[in-house]
Design an enzyme around this catalytic site. Structure first.
Site, short mmCIF file in Angstrom:
data_model
loop_
_atom_site.label_atom_id
_atom_site.label_comp_id
_atom_site.label_asym_id
_atom_site.label_seq_id
_atom_site.Cartn_x
_atom_site.Cartn_y
_atom_site.Cartn_z
N CYS A 183 -6.60 -3.82 6.85
CA CYS A 183 -7.85 -3.01 6.89
C CYS A 183 -8.72 -3.64 6.08
CB CYS A 183 -7.40 -1.66 6.37
SG CYS A 183 -6.88 -1.50 4.63
N CYS A 193 0.81 -1.15 0.00
CA CYS A 193 -0.02 0.02 -0.19
C CYS A 193 0.85 1.21 -0.04
CB CYS A 193 -1.01 0.14 1.14
SG CYS A 193 -2.26 1.41 1.20
#
Length: 382
Positions: free
Chosen positions: A207, A110
């Site tokens: 997440c 990410c």
């Protein structure tokens, strides 16, 4: 705050997750005289499918927290929808790696593909100079003009490992305002600034796994890719089939719990996952000492500056792992790491981040592991 030098204040995009760190980082950027715009990343194509509540980092609640913090700080605020790119570059990569028997770190991916590639490129295209985040790391300008990244002062919160994928251009356009501050002081400062996120818990886990059950999430997403009859769980020493499983995606090298073998080893000691072979579906288990490795072959290096060639320094193999003394040899896209003390439970797909003292040299993805004395279980099986 930054190694960036130049005339006048910078135009800065502050990436605001909705947590305390990014809120204080944005406030500090304003206090330093920069022209700051807050942005929150919408990363889920279906927000309800990602983590919710105080432990998330990209939920609707987090977007609202980020917006309120921006209002308190007094900066413009926008939400950038990067959900499609996040799914392609991070979520799909995570699934593909597990399907191939490797163990990825989606936070590194990410940072590489979203926060410091997609966000930075968009920011520069819009005329901004830098991206500020709440990561705990420090930037310094070296004598030759390059930007070095160093560990945070608070080693307990240091996040330089997950930033080890950043290259020189990305570092030159980054701000890490919290790198010189202990986390406890950041929370105190947030309360003093009137930020309601001062006591918000830190985000944990992945997440996009809504309930924190990684194995269950992978089973749901990858079950259709797995062989219909699953595979065998095999004893490393004897070759005995100890049990069956539904899919190799439910295992990672070093795993002890959840093996569902039903009986201990003859000597009564626990077994650990030593190897995962997704083509045959075989999961090999054995004693803890068989997890020891001191040789790593890595690929896809990303250097924060110049490639080191030969370096005697340290490597970190997990986000919260210890530094291990090592000799690192680089030949193009191939990185050989000689660990001067053994590491345990290291899996292909993990990232080795290389340090020279507190300075982050760069990173590479572990492709194979082994030992100086002989082959590792991974090499023996293949």
């Amino acid at each position: 705050m930054t190694a960036h030098t130049g005339p006048g204040p910078l135009r800065v995009v502050a990436a605001m997750s909705g947590g305390v760190d990014s809120a204080v980082a944005a406030a500090r950027a304003v206090e330093a005289g920069h022209e700051v715009t807050g942005i929150h990343l919408a990363l889920s194509r279906n927000p309800a499918s990602y983590r919710s509540g105080a432990r998330g980092c990209c939920t609707v609640e987090d977007a609202n927290d980020a917006r309120r913090a921006a209002d308190v700080i007094g900066i413009p605020f926008y939400v950038w929808d990067l959900s499609e790119r996040f799914h392609a570059d991070v979520v799909e990569d995570f699934m593909d790696e597990y399907a191939a028997g490797r163990t990825p770190n989606p936070c590194l991916r990410c940072n590489e593909k979203i926060k410091f590639e997609a966000v930075l490129e968009r920011s520069l295209a819009l005329g901004f100079d830098a991206v500020a985040t709440g990561h705990y790391a420090q930037l310094r300008r070296a004598g030759d003009g390059t930007v070095e990244m160093h560990r945070a002062e608070d080693h307990g919160k240091d996040q330089s490992y997950v930033l080890g994928v950043l290259d020189q251009r990305q570092l030159a356009h980054s701000l890490f305002p919290l790198g010189d501050t202990p986390k406890a002081k950041v929370r105190t400062e947030a309360a003093e600034r009137g930020l309601l996120v001062a006591d918000k818990p830190d985000s944990h886990d992945i997440c996009f796994v809504a309930d924190g059950d990684n194995a269950g999430w992978l089973r749901e997403k990858l079950g259709e890719r797995a062989p219909n009859d699953g595979g065998d769980i095999v004893d490393d020493a004897t070759g005995e089939v100890l049990g069956r499983h539904d899919g190799t995606y439910g295992f990672t090298v070093g795993q002890r719990k959840g093996l569902r073998i039903g009986r201990p080893a003859p000597d009564g000691r626990p077994r650990f996952v030593l190897d995962i072979e997704p083509v045959s579906g075989t999961v090999t288990v054995g004693p803890h000492e068989r997890l020891a490795v001191d040789r790593l072959t890595c690929t896809h290096p990303r250097w924060c500056g110049a490639a080191p060639g030969l370096l005697r320094g340290t490597v970190q193999l997990r986000a919260h792992g210890a530094e291990l003394p090592a000799v690192v040899r680089v030949d193009g896209d191939r990185v050989e790491v000689e660990l001067l003390e053994p590491a345990y439970g290291i899996a292909p797909g993990q990232t080795a981040v290389v340090y020279d003292g507190t300075r982050v040299v760069g990173s590479a993805t572990i492709d194979r592991t082994g030992t100086a004395a002989g082959a590792s279980p991974q090499e023996e099986q293949r």
